[in-house]
Design a protein around this motif. Structure first.
Motif, PDB file in Angstrom:
ATOM      1  N   THR A 153     -16.016  16.940  -6.586  1.00  0.00           N
ATOM      2  CA  THR A 153     -14.615  16.572  -6.831  1.00  0.00           C
ATOM      3  C   THR A 153     -13.861  16.579  -5.507  1.00  0.00           C
ATOM      4  OG1 THR A 153     -14.768  17.701  -8.992  1.00  0.00           O
ATOM      5  CG2 THR A 153     -12.565  17.100  -8.199  1.00  0.00           C
ATOM      6  N   PRO A 154     -13.608  15.419  -4.930  1.00  0.00           N
ATOM      7  CA  PRO A 154     -12.903  15.368  -3.647  1.00  0.00           C
ATOM      8  C   PRO A 154     -11.447  15.796  -3.775  1.00  0.00           C
ATOM      9  CG  PRO A 154     -14.080  13.303  -4.084  1.00  0.00           C
ATOM     10  CD  PRO A 154     -14.060  14.098  -5.360  1.00  0.00           C
ATOM     11  N   ALA A 155     -10.856  16.119  -2.653  1.00  0.00           N
ATOM     12  CA  ALA A 155      -9.407  16.310  -2.609  1.00  0.00           C
ATOM     13  C   ALA A 155      -8.736  14.964  -2.871  1.00  0.00           C
ATOM     14  CB  ALA A 155      -8.983  16.854  -1.250  1.00  0.00           C
ATOM     15  N   THR A 156      -7.603  14.992  -3.556  1.00  0.00           N
ATOM     16  CA  THR A 156      -6.855  13.757  -3.820  1.00  0.00           C
ATOM     17  C   THR A 156      -5.763  13.626  -2.772  1.00  0.00           C
ATOM     18  OG1 THR A 156      -7.245  14.061  -6.192  1.00  0.00           O
ATOM     19  CG2 THR A 156      -5.588  12.441  -5.559  1.00  0.00           C
ATOM     20  N   ARG A 157      -5.904  12.639  -1.904  1.00  0.00           N
ATOM     21  CA  ARG A 157      -4.940  12.422  -0.832  1.00  0.00           C
ATOM     22  C   ARG A 157      -3.850  11.455  -1.302  1.00  0.00           C
ATOM     23  NH1 ARG A 157      -8.984  11.925   4.458  1.00  0.00           N
ATOM     24  NH2 ARG A 157      -9.818  14.049   4.300  1.00  0.00           N
ATOM     25  N   PRO A 158      -2.745  11.374  -0.566  1.00  0.00           N
ATOM     26  CA  PRO A 158      -1.671  10.464  -0.988  1.00  0.00           C
ATOM     27  C   PRO A 158      -2.134   9.027  -1.193  1.00  0.00           C
ATOM     28  CG  PRO A 158      -0.849  11.971   0.672  1.00  0.00           C
ATOM     29  CD  PRO A 158      -2.324  12.228   0.563  1.00  0.00           C
ATOM     30  N   ASP A 159      -3.036   8.526  -0.334  1.00  0.00           N
ATOM     31  CA  ASP A 159      -3.518   7.159  -0.525  1.00  0.00           C
ATOM     32  C   ASP A 159      -4.399   7.048  -1.768  1.00  0.00           C
ATOM     33  OD1 ASP A 159      -5.386   8.748   0.880  1.00  0.00           O
ATOM     34  OD2 ASP A 159      -6.447   6.979   1.588  1.00  0.00           O
ATOM     35  N   ASP A 160      -5.065   8.168  -2.146  1.00  0.00           N
ATOM     36  CA  ASP A 160      -5.848   8.163  -3.389  1.00  0.00           C
ATOM     37  C   ASP A 160      -4.939   8.065  -4.607  1.00  0.00           C
ATOM     38  OD1 ASP A 160      -8.441   8.467  -2.226  1.00  0.00           O
ATOM     39  OD2 ASP A 160      -8.023  10.595  -1.927  1.00  0.00           O
ATOM     40  N   VAL A 161      -3.781   8.721  -4.550  1.00  0.00           N
ATOM     41  CA  VAL A 161      -2.826   8.653  -5.664  1.00  0.00           C
ATOM     42  C   VAL A 161      -2.424   7.202  -5.894  1.00  0.00           C
ATOM     43  CG1 VAL A 161      -0.546   9.346  -6.474  1.00  0.00           C
ATOM     44  CG2 VAL A 161      -1.989  11.000  -5.273  1.00  0.00           C
ATOM     45  N   VAL A 162      -2.092   6.512  -4.824  1.00  0.00           N
ATOM     46  CA  VAL A 162      -1.707   5.098  -4.936  1.00  0.00           C
ATOM     47  C   VAL A 162      -2.873   4.266  -5.455  1.00  0.00           C
ATOM     48  CG1 VAL A 162      -0.948   3.069  -3.640  1.00  0.00           C
ATOM     49  CG2 VAL A 162       0.018   5.326  -3.105  1.00  0.00           C
ATOM     50  N   ARG A 163      -4.050   4.486  -4.881  1.00  0.00           N
ATOM     51  CA  ARG A 163      -5.240   3.720  -5.277  1.00  0.00           C
ATOM     52  C   ARG A 163      -5.568   3.908  -6.748  1.00  0.00           C
ATOM     53  NH1 ARG A 163     -10.441   5.383  -5.763  1.00  0.00           N
ATOM     54  NH2 ARG A 163     -10.011   7.384  -4.731  1.00  0.00           N
ATOM     55  N   LEU A 164      -5.576   5.152  -7.214  1.00  0.00           N
ATOM     56  CA  LEU A 164      -5.951   5.438  -8.596  1.00  0.00           C
ATOM     57  C   LEU A 164      -4.915   4.888  -9.575  1.00  0.00           C
ATOM     58  CD1 LEU A 164      -7.198   9.090  -8.036  1.00  0.00           C
ATOM     59  CD2 LEU A 164      -8.637   7.146  -8.686  1.00  0.00           C
ATOM     60  N   ASN A 165      -3.642   5.053  -9.242  1.00  0.00           N
ATOM     61  CA  ASN A 165      -2.608   4.539 -10.132  1.00  0.00           C
ATOM     62  C   ASN A 165      -2.636   3.013 -10.209  1.00  0.00           C
ATOM     63  OD1 ASN A 165      -1.405   6.908 -11.126  1.00  0.00           O
ATOM     64  ND2 ASN A 165      -0.203   7.174  -9.262  1.00  0.00           N
ATOM     65  N   THR A 166      -2.875   2.357  -9.084  1.00  0.00           N
ATOM     66  CA  THR A 166      -2.968   0.900  -9.077  1.00  0.00           C
ATOM     67  C   THR A 166      -4.158   0.436  -9.905  1.00  0.00           C
ATOM     68  OG1 THR A 166      -1.962   0.795  -6.871  1.00  0.00           O
ATOM     69  CG2 THR A 166      -3.198  -1.131  -7.605  1.00  0.00           C
ATOM     70  N   LYS A 167      -5.276   1.116  -9.719  1.00  0.00           N
ATOM     71  CA  LYS A 167      -6.504   0.739 -10.424  1.00  0.00           C
ATOM     72  C   LYS A 167      -6.390   0.986 -11.925  1.00  0.00           C
ATOM     73  CE  LYS A 167     -11.482   1.646 -10.192  1.00  0.00           C
ATOM     74  NZ  LYS A 167     -12.536   2.401  -9.475  1.00  0.00           N
ATOM     75  N   ASN A 168      -5.719   2.081 -12.299  1.00  0.00           N
ATOM     76  CA  ASN A 168      -5.673   2.497 -13.704  1.00  0.00           C
ATOM     77  C   ASN A 168      -4.434   2.021 -14.446  1.00  0.00           C
ATOM     78  OD1 ASN A 168      -8.058   3.930 -13.221  1.00  0.00           O
ATOM     79  ND2 ASN A 168      -6.967   5.810 -12.701  1.00  0.00           N
ATOM     80  N   GLY A 169      -3.493   1.423 -13.706  1.00  0.00           N
ATOM     81  CA  GLY A 169      -2.256   1.012 -14.354  1.00  0.00           C
ATOM     82  C   GLY A 169      -1.433   2.194 -14.834  1.00  0.00           C
ATOM     83  N   THR A 170      -1.465   3.284 -14.072  1.00  0.00           N
ATOM     84  CA  THR A 170      -0.772   4.513 -14.459  1.00  0.00           C
ATOM     85  C   THR A 170       0.265   4.882 -13.403  1.00  0.00           C
ATOM     86  OG1 THR A 170      -2.590   5.773 -13.442  1.00  0.00           O
ATOM     87  CG2 THR A 170      -2.672   5.444 -15.825  1.00  0.00           C
ATOM     88  N   ASN A 171       1.027   5.914 -13.691  1.00  0.00           N
ATOM     89  CA  ASN A 171       2.019   6.425 -12.750  1.00  0.00           C
ATOM     90  C   ASN A 171       1.898   7.947 -12.715  1.00  0.00           C
ATOM     91  OD1 ASN A 171       4.163   6.448 -10.941  1.00  0.00           O
ATOM     92  ND2 ASN A 171       5.700   6.592 -12.557  1.00  0.00           N
TER      93      ASN A 171
END
Length: 477
Positions: free
Chosen positions: A221-239
């Motif tokens: 389980t990697p650390a979630t960095r600020p760019d990961d937050v953006v990436r995951l939300n964009t990919k998942n359609g979430t906020n």
């Protein structure tokens, strides 16, 4: 991408578990299993009450509170197919700097029957050379003198249990979910040492009313960095302000020693056993030791992501040879495990492009990791006059990483060693390479007395400084 939501009414869920240390691993592991279990109507009294005790927890705490403690977990498949889940099992959450009383009351609550922990390897406050609990730690000293206003995990648990005992609210299990061999035994050593020094009557009550099962946990389980937050939300359609991502592999093996009942986690893939030793040895000696082995040479080579490093055939050969030659002879395999398949799966997991774990995370806190993951097998290898080349190279690379803080490509970097002492700093700063072998991480044996190791190590130190980490790796392959 579709987000798979839980299939239960959160308003009907009661907390039966208090968890201390609500970080990414916990949210990808225990919360994941529990989230699935809560779909069974007869298991809906096993929700999780989270407790955060560190000042650094503020951002995550506030993000989760804003979302009613829900978050998304993206499980990254080795086949490139990912799945995202909405997790609802964290039914309540408190931060010690804001609601210390809520945490103490929850520990005392009769409905809380299990206290789980992810407080990191170093969080158990055990002196590496003696195996004894460090009573003169500043936070521990505060809690011994101020039992009703605790600051440490030990102080919180002690005060909560004191109230539990006073109210007659019954027994409780303390379950460590950290990467330690015999983590339950370590937890027992830490908590009982603290409580005996603070309150002998409570210690006597705990002897009869608290159990400490051992467990083995596994999920990258990697650390979630600020760019990961953006990436995951964009990919998942979430906020989601607090998303987590992890690999698709998951394992949890637990000693079935729960004094006050437990969730039926076996329904969702958890394995219960009478003895977790073989599973612990296998995982710590192969996965965790291999992570440490690849981390420092790969970082010095200029790699920053594990999957990128695992595209380098030299590193793959290095890791697989270490597993096969240096570790396999010392790993008794559980009867239900195919060890060759397990090792091949590890190679695939390390190379998972979707996870793309940070090598800096693997380098973090080597002072705590070497005594647990590397030293036990190294001691056996020295006793057996085994080939020590690869481990000597690892320790030479670790010294270079700590001392020079510059990789083969000339890039400088910061290190993160929260448990490094001033004596360690002095040993690292020394121009004499043998001084480094007295680092607190290596105190379990006298590496200076191991002639074959010492000769190989000194050769590696000079070679890495002169030629770079990857050039030396090529020479030993």
């Amino acid at each position: 991408m579709d987000v798979f939501s839980y299939n239960y009414d959160r308003k009907q869920i009661k907390s039966g578990i208090l968890h201390i240390g609500v970080g990414n691993f916990h949210r990808a592991h225990e919360e994941f299993f529990t989230n699935k279990l809560l779909e069974y109507p007869d298991q809906q009294h096993w929700g999780i009450h989270g407790a955060m005790l560190l000042p650094t927890d503020e951002h995550l705490y506030k993000s989760l509170i804003k979302q009613d403690n829900e978050y998304t977990l993206t499980v990254c498949g080795r086949n490139g197919q990912d799945k995202t889940y909405r997790i609802g099992s964290l039914v309540s959450l408190d931060w010690s700097l804001e609601n210390p009383e809520n945490i103490l009351s929850a520990i005392a609550d009769k409905d809380i029957r299990i206290i789980t922990l992810t407080i990191t390897e170093g969080g158990y406050n055990i002196e590496k050379s003696t195996g004894e609990f460090i009573l003169n730690d500043e936070g521990v000293r505060h809690d011994l003198q101020n039992p009703h206003t605790p600051k440490t995990t030990f102080g919180y648990v002690a005060e909560g249990l004191r109230r539990r005992k006073s109210a007659g609210n019954g027994a409780v299990t303390i379950l460590s979910c950290d990467n330690l061999q015999h983590n339950g035994d370590t937890a027992r050593k830490s908590f009982m040492s603290f409580v005996k020094a603070q309150d002998t009557k409570l210690a006597a009550w705990m002897e009869e009313n608290v159990t400490f099962p051992n467990s083995m946990v596994d999920r990258i389980t990697p650390a979630t960095r600020p760019d990961d937050v953006v990436r995951l939300n964009t990919k998942n359609g979430t906020n989601d302000e607090a998303p987590v991502y992890c690999e698709d592999f998951i394992q949890w093996v637990i000693e079935d020693k729960f004094i006050a009942g437990r969730p039926a986690w076996e329904r969702v893939g958890v394995e219960f056993t009478d003895d977790v030793t073989a599973y612990e040895n296998m995982k710590l000696s192969l996965l965790n030791a291999s992570h440490t082995l690849l981390s420092y040479p790969s970082f010095l080579a200029g790699y920053r992501k594990v999957d990128d490093a695992m595209r380098d055939e030299r590193i793959v050969r290095f890791v697989r040879t270490f597993m096969d030659i240096d570790i396999t002879p010392y790993v008794p395999t559980p009867s239900n495990i195919d060890l060759d398949l397990y090792k091949q799966t590890l190679i695939e997991r390390f190379g998972n492009r979707s996870v793309s774990d940070q090598i800096a995370r693997l380098c973090f806190d080597g002072i705590s990791k070497f005594p647990i993951y590397v030293m036990p097998n190294l001691i056996k290898m020295i006793q057996d006059d085994a080939d020590l080349t690869r481990v000597a190279y690892l320790i030479a690379a670790y010294r270079h990483y700590l001392k020079y803080r510059t990789d083969d490509k000339g890039n400088s970097f910061e290190i993160a060693e929260p448990w490094m002492t001033q004596k360690d700093v002095n040993l690292i700063d020394s121009h004499e390479p043998t001084d480094f072998l007295s680092l607190s991480a290596f105190r379990s044996t006298d590496l200076m007395a191991a002639d074959a190791f010492l000769k190989s190590y000194l050769t590696m130190v000079d070679a890495i400084k002169s030629n770079g980490a990857m050039s030396v790796l090529e020479s030993i392959l």
